[in-house]
Design an enzyme around this catalytic site. Structure first.
Site, short mmCIF file in Angstrom:
data_model
loop_
_atom_site.label_atom_id
_atom_site.label_comp_id
_atom_site.label_asym_id
_atom_site.label_seq_id
_atom_site.Cartn_x
_atom_site.Cartn_y
_atom_site.Cartn_z
N HIS A 393 0.82 -1.21 0.00
CA HIS A 393 0.00 0.00 0.00
C HIS A 393 0.86 1.27 0.00
CE1 HIS A 393 -3.72 1.89 -0.10
NE2 HIS A 393 -4.15 1.77 1.15
N ASP A 397 -2.26 2.13 -4.56
CA ASP A 397 -3.49 2.55 -3.89
C ASP A 397 -4.58 1.50 -4.10
OD1 ASP A 397 -2.33 4.91 -3.00
OD2 ASP A 397 -2.89 6.00 -4.82
#
Length: 422
Positions: A393, A397
């Protein structure tokens, strides 16, 4: 003219010199003998074998097996020692025939690349093959005709019980004891085995991935019905043309390759030293393969150029290498994306761990018949698979992660999209 004293001194010195010469002439000259130790190479040509190079990033390994004992004769290309590195086990073979004279290490010793490993006497003669042994003559002991069987000794008759003992009063038996409560336990043995070097490395890397990456997992369900029907319909034709069976993994590899080209960020990685994002225009997909020593991930390189048959042939070759223990470091070095198939072991759902420096990993799970609602609003039974994508992450995204996984699921559910590249 010499003086009287000078003449006396001259005569005395002359006599001493004459005596010394006489004594020296009687002394036997001493013979000087030189002891020269013969060179080992002249009497026994010993060849020293070093630890071989095992990859660019491998500097050492652990001796885990010695199939040959010191004093044994080895043929050329026989395995003398087995060295385990962080990724694979390397068979160190004899370059030529000879007798193993010395091993410069023991089991579990760590040896460095280039250091001396063992010594081989290449001038020793090979042992002769054992000749066919002569059958042993079976001797049968036949009793003589004149001999008579010896009668067995008659056991002595039991002595009569004394009258006094018979007349003695009987002692009453002791009262039974109350049974004590007992706890029955099963076997509680324990045993210890040393972690292999490969398992230690896997543990360190996986824990390092957890400590480094901000891992997040997203899920999708995938309808496997159309792919299963296509596989059943064209299996015989595929085998006849390409000489190998059509599996499900090739469809997922090509679907993941197409999705990586659609979402290039998933194929990239973070260079922590330079704080840069490195995009890669090629797709090298790591495919998890089970081996006797653990899970390994050989690389399918440039999958963007492969067909279904190319993928199946490469996977089959890696599976065979994994079974035989012949996977090399080059087979497992690199990779831009990983596919893990826990479904072959019955896993219904799980969250795979990223293999750094990659940024994502796809988890395939078991195909189960489940009730789903089709486009017509009807509840039907369909073969469904849960797909999991774990991604970093820090780089990817949620939008890119979900879009990527959904693209794979749609392409597998409708394989015609792979043909049309949509």
């Amino acid at each position: 003219m010499f003086s009287t004293n000078a003449c006396r001194l001259y005569l005395s010195a002359s006599r001493r010199i004459a005596r010394n010469v006489a004594v020296t002439s009687r002394v036997r000259p001493t013979a000087i003998r030189t002891f020269v130790k013969p060179s080992c190479s002249a009497a026994m040509p010993i060849k020293t074998i070093d630890v071989p190079t095992m990859g660019d990033s491998i500097t050492e390994g652990t001796i885990v097996d010695m199939p040959v004992a010191v004093g044994d004769y080895v043929q050329p290309d026989d395995v003398v020692l087995v060295i385990e590195t962080d990724k694979v086990s390397v068979d160190v073979r004899a370059p030529e025939g000879g007798v193993l004279t010395e091993v410069l290490g023991e089991i579990d010793d760590v040896v460095e690349v280039g250091s001396q490993l063992y010594r081989l006497d290449t001038d020793a003669d090979a042992p002769e093959s054992p000749s066919e042994p002569m059958p042993a003559t079976e001797e049968t002991l036949t009793p003589s005709a004149s001999s008579e069987p010896v009668p067995a000794a008659t056991p002595p008759a039991p002595a009569a019980a004394p009258v006094a003992a018979a007349a003695a009063p009987k002692t009453p038996p002791p009262a039974p004891k109350v049974a004590e409560a007992q706890t029955f336990l099963g076997s509680r043995t324990e045993r210890r085995t040393k972690m292999s070097r490969m398992r230690q490395t896997v543990a360190t890397r996986l824990k390092g991935a957890q400590n480094t990456a901000a891992m997040l997992t997203t899920f999708q369900e995938c309808d496997m019905g159309n792919l299963m029907e296509m596989r059943k319909k064209y299996q015989d034709v595929f085998v006849a043309k390409h000489g190998i069976k059509l599996g499900f993994m090739s469809a997922f590899v090509l679907a993941a390759t197409a999705a990586l080209q659609e979402v290039p960020l998933v194929n990239a990685y973070i260079d922590d030293e330079t704080k840069e994002i490195v995009y890669r225009d090629y797709c090298d997909i790591s495919v998890a393969v089970a081996s006797p020593k653990g899970l390994v991930t050989p690389i399918l390189r440039n999958t963007e150029l492969m067909s279904f048959a190319d993928v199946e042939h490469n996977i089959a070759a890696y599976v065979e290498k994994a079974k035989n223990g012949t996977l090399s470091l080059d087979d497992m070095s690199g990779g831009t994306f990983t596919i893990s198939n826990g479904g072959v072991f019955g896993s219904l759902m799980g969250t795979p761990i990223i293999n750094l420096p990659q940024s994502a990993v796809l988890g395939m799970h078991a195909t189960k018949m489940r009730a789903v609602v089709n486009d017509k609003g009807e509840v039907v039974a369909r073969p469904m698979m849960y797909l999991a994508l774990t991604y970093d992450h820090r780089l990817i995204d949620g939008r890119e992660g979900v879009t990527f996984l959904k693209s794979i699921a749609e392409k597998v559910s409708d394989p015609s999209k792979l043909l049309l590249e949509v």
